[in-house]
Each structure stands twice: as C-alpha cells, then as structure tokens.
Design a protein around this motif. Structure first.
Motif, PDB file in Angstrom:
ATOM      1  N   GLU A 109       0.828  -1.196   0.000  1.00 46.63           N
ATOM      2  CA  GLU A 109       0.000   0.000   0.000  1.00 46.63           C
ATOM      3  C   GLU A 109       0.866   1.252   0.000  1.00 46.63           C
ATOM      4  O   GLU A 109       1.874   1.292   0.699  1.00 46.63           O
TER       5      GLU A 109
ATOM      6  N   ARG B 120      -9.145   4.019   4.236  1.00 46.64           N
ATOM      7  CA  ARG B 120      -7.866   4.261   4.883  1.00 46.64           C
ATOM      8  C   ARG B 120      -7.922   5.471   5.789  1.00 46.64           C
ATOM      9  O   ARG B 120      -7.217   5.535   6.794  1.00 46.64           O
ATOM     10  N   PRO B 128      -4.101   8.555   4.015  1.00 50.85           N
ATOM     11  CA  PRO B 128      -3.668   8.652   2.621  1.00 50.85           C
ATOM     12  C   PRO B 128      -3.336  10.094   2.266  1.00 50.85           C
ATOM     13  O   PRO B 128      -3.879  11.025   2.866  1.00 50.85           O
ATOM     14  N   HIS B 133      -3.344  10.768  -3.883  1.00 49.12           N
ATOM     15  CA  HIS B 133      -4.238   9.611  -3.906  1.00 49.12           C
ATOM     16  C   HIS B 133      -5.124   9.629  -5.153  1.00 49.12           C
ATOM     17  O   HIS B 133      -5.605   8.595  -5.591  1.00 49.12           O
TER      18      HIS B 133
END
Lengths: 268, 161
Positions: A109, B120, B128, B133
């Motif tokens: 991630e 998230r 994030p 993103h």
C-alpha cells in the motif's frame, strides 16, 4: 460482505488465517515481480570490476578484524557481566537465535511503511516477531503466510516500541509518525534527554529483546506547562534502503555461539 | 459454456494487472500508477458480465488486499462496488465511443479511489495523501483507450464472446 471483513480485520484481527491462505496465491506473483528487481541487483553485483572487488574485500577484511577484536573483548565482558549478575541473583539472556531474510522487491500500500519478507511459517516465523538489521531495530512481523511475511516498520504510526536512553536508562515509548522519524512518548519535561543520545530497546513488553539500538535523539522540545517533552529520534536502522534483515527468536539461545565460554550460567 | 477452455486468457490479463500493481516504482512514479486491476476488471465486466461479475471482483480484491498488505477487504469492497456499477450499466457503457468510455472509466476509478480513501482515512492510522491519492484517476482515464483496444483484440483473437 467486504465491509464486514474490513471491520473484522480492523477490530478483531480475525482474518489472519484467511490472509495467510490467500498469501500462498499471492506469493508466485510477488516472486515473479521481484525477480527482475533482485536480478538487476545480482547483475550489478556480477559486473563490478576486479579492482572494486579487491577494494571491497580489503575493506571488509579490515572491518572484520576490527569487529573480531571487539568481539573478543565483548565475550570477556559478557562473562564478567554474567558473573556479576549471578552475584546479584538476576540473569539476563544474551543473544538470540536469528535468521536472515531477504526483502521481496514488491509494492505494498502506498506510504504504508511495510515490507514483504521471503520467510514464512515454514521457516518458523511467527506473528509479532522482532525484525532487526545490521544497524538497529527495523520492525515486527504483522502478517505471516507459509512462504512470505509482512513486517511493519518502526516508523509506521501504528507501531510502538518500549525503549530506554542508553546513557541513563530513562524509559519511554518510541512511536512512528508522519515522517521518517520516531517520537518518544511519556518523557517528563525535566528528564535528562539530550540531542545525540543513543536510544536502545528496553525489552519491556517482552516482544523485543533488550539492548538493540533504535535511533539517536535528534531534537528535544520542552514547552513550559506541558508535562511531557517532545523528543524526535532518527532511526538507526536503514529502513528505506536495506535489502536483508534478521528475524530474531528472543526466547531461544543461539546454536552457533554456544561454544562461547559462558561457564556460570550453564552450570546450574 | 462454449469458451470455458479459453478462460485462462482472462486469468492471464488479471495476473499481468496484479504484477503491474506489485511492480516497485520510484516514489514519484508510484503515486501515478494506474489502477490496473480495476481497469482490467471493468473491461471484462463490459465485455462478458456473465463470466466476470461481482464474485470475481470480490476474489481479485481479496487477493490484492493480501498482496499489498492492505486492510483485509479494502480493495474487495472498492472493486466489487465498481464492478456492480459497471455490470448494471454494461449495455449502455458498451455502446459509447472509446473517448466517452474513458471518461466513464475515469469516474469509476474515481469511485474506486474514493472508497479506498475513505477506508484508509477512517479505519487505519496511515492517512492517505490527500493530493496524490487521486493521480491514478488521471492516468487510468488516459490509458483506457489503449487498454481497451489491446484487450479487445486479445479477446477477438482468443474468440471469447
């Protein structure tokens, strides 16, 4: 269904078995992807010139000599330390079983501060196992599959590590944050912590063995009226650049170093 | 099921998409990485929704979660939702010219990124990046026409209908 899984994973860590099973499927993909990365590294290694190799060899030999000399001294010190502790009727474990693991060159991630290692339950890796590299504590294992495992780095905001200041033994908790630095929690404003102090793992909490270097104090900010000082620590492990790490088994004594003279502790 | 034996073509495209996702890139490029798996999934959802539907989306999402060490279910949720919207509208989306399709795909990837962003943001401690993103939405939109032509030719050559 996915939402249930999400909550199950976050709240109860109930999906570890499922994750472990699926990681067997993911391993071939990760392995193939990491091939060119590792292959490129091997290629770079094999095309280094003879001159460079010799220089490298020379340097390593010198370093080895230096380390060996220091190790001799350490062996003597360790025995002495053991004897003194014996007198005080307390004993500490010195040395653990260790295993070298390679990092797989695969992506996780974005900005999640995790690494994938090529060792899994088949090699005895377990959840929460400490991971170190040659310079200090790297992190701990968060997911294990049969062939691979994922380690969370100490700079991950989820990670907390019991530490102490090497100079005077002041204890604190080192937590990850937003950047590449760690911050120490619960350091009283009047505590004697200075810039440049070495921070080592304290072994409290029982997960990490004591005495591994964690980092160096980079900044101490004391605000009047706030009970705790704000301490920033730069990790000493090369978190972003390391290719190999050591997995530790804190409960098990090393098999290879058993020949070192450790008379008193083995006698009982 | 006349074309069951050719199912490996679909699997192979997903495999390549997963590999492209796991391929390490320098940090500046990694944030621009297109949502490969989501795009391939959208293509097969459009082309043959009876074969590649929500179940496949969920399974691929779980595999992706494990591979990326993401919170379990994050990608499964995002991909299943995207897949649902695509399958529900596949007859309409299929008729659009490629340029218009790219915009639709961009919106679907935006939905995908929005879901992962929310997960998230609220379920994990790793927040994030609020700017980078969304970069995959741009790259995915720009890449869609090429990916579409590539996969369509592949599908015709493999005689999958």
């Amino acid at each position: 269904m996915a939402a249930t899984l999400l909550i199950a994973d976050q709240r109860y860590r109930a999906t570890e078995a499922l994750r472990s099973a699926i990681s067997v499927l993911a391993y071939p993909i990760q392995y193939v992807v990491s091939l060119p990365v590792n292959g490129g590294r091997m290629l770079m290694e094999s095309v280094t010139t003879r001159k460079e190799m010799m220089a490298d060899n020379e340097r390593l030999r010198a370093q080895n000599l230096l380390l060996k000399t220091r190790l001799q001294k350490f062996a003597a010190l360790e025995t002495e330390n053991m004897r003194l502790r014996e007198l005080l009727e307390s004993s500490i474990e010195v040395g653990e079983r260790a295993l070298v693991a390679d990092l797989l060159g695969v992506e996780t991630e974005p900005s999640s501060r995790q690494v994938v290692l090529n060792k899994g339950t088949r090699h005895g890796v377990y959840l929460g196992q400490p991971v170190v590299d040659s310079d200090g504590v790297t992190g701990q294992i968060t997911h294990v599959g049969p062939f691979t495992s994922t380690a969370m780095l100490i700079t991950n905001p989820k990670h907390a590590l019991p530490v102490q200041v090497n100079r005077n033994g002041i204890r604190a908790i080192a937590t990850g944050g937003d950047g590449d630095a760690l911050s120490l929690s619960f350091v009283p404003t009047n505590a004697d912590v200075r810039v440049g102090d070495l921070i080592i793992s304290s072994g409290l909490g029982g997960r990490f063995p004591a005495g591994y270097p964690v980092g160096e104090v980079k900044q101490v900010v004391r605000t009047p009226g706030v009970p705790f000082a704000k301490v920033t620590v730069m990790p000493s492990a090369r978190l972003a650049r390391t290719q190999q790490v050591l997995l530790l088994w804190p409960e098990e004594r090393p098999r290879s170093v058993a020949g070192l003279n450790r008379p008193a502790i083995n006698a009982e | 099921m006349p074309s069951t034996s050719r199912g490996w073509v679909i699997a192979a495209t997903f495999l390549i998409a997963l590999m492209l996702t796991a391929l390490p890139l320098p940090p500046w490029a990694a944030s621009w990485r297109p949502a490969w798996v989501a795009m391939v999934l959208i293509y097969w959802n459009l082309a043959m929704p009876e074969r590649v539907g929500l179940a496949v989306a969920f399974a691929i999402g779980l595999l992706l979660d494990v591979m990326l060490s993401a919170p379990m279910g994050q990608n499964a949720l995002a991909l299943t939702t995207v897949s649902f919207v695509t399958v529900a509208n596949h007859q309409r989306f299929r008729l659009y010219p490629v340029g218009q399709q790219a915009i639709i795909v961009g919106l679907l990837i935006l939905l995908h990124q929005l879901l992962t962003f929310l997960v998230r943001q609220f379920l994990t401690l790793q927040k994030p990046d609020p700017v980078s993103h969304w970069f995959p939405v741009i790259t995915s939109t720009m890449l869609w026409p090429w990916l579409f032509i590539l996969l369509r030719d592949l599908r015709r050559r493999a005689q999958l209908n």
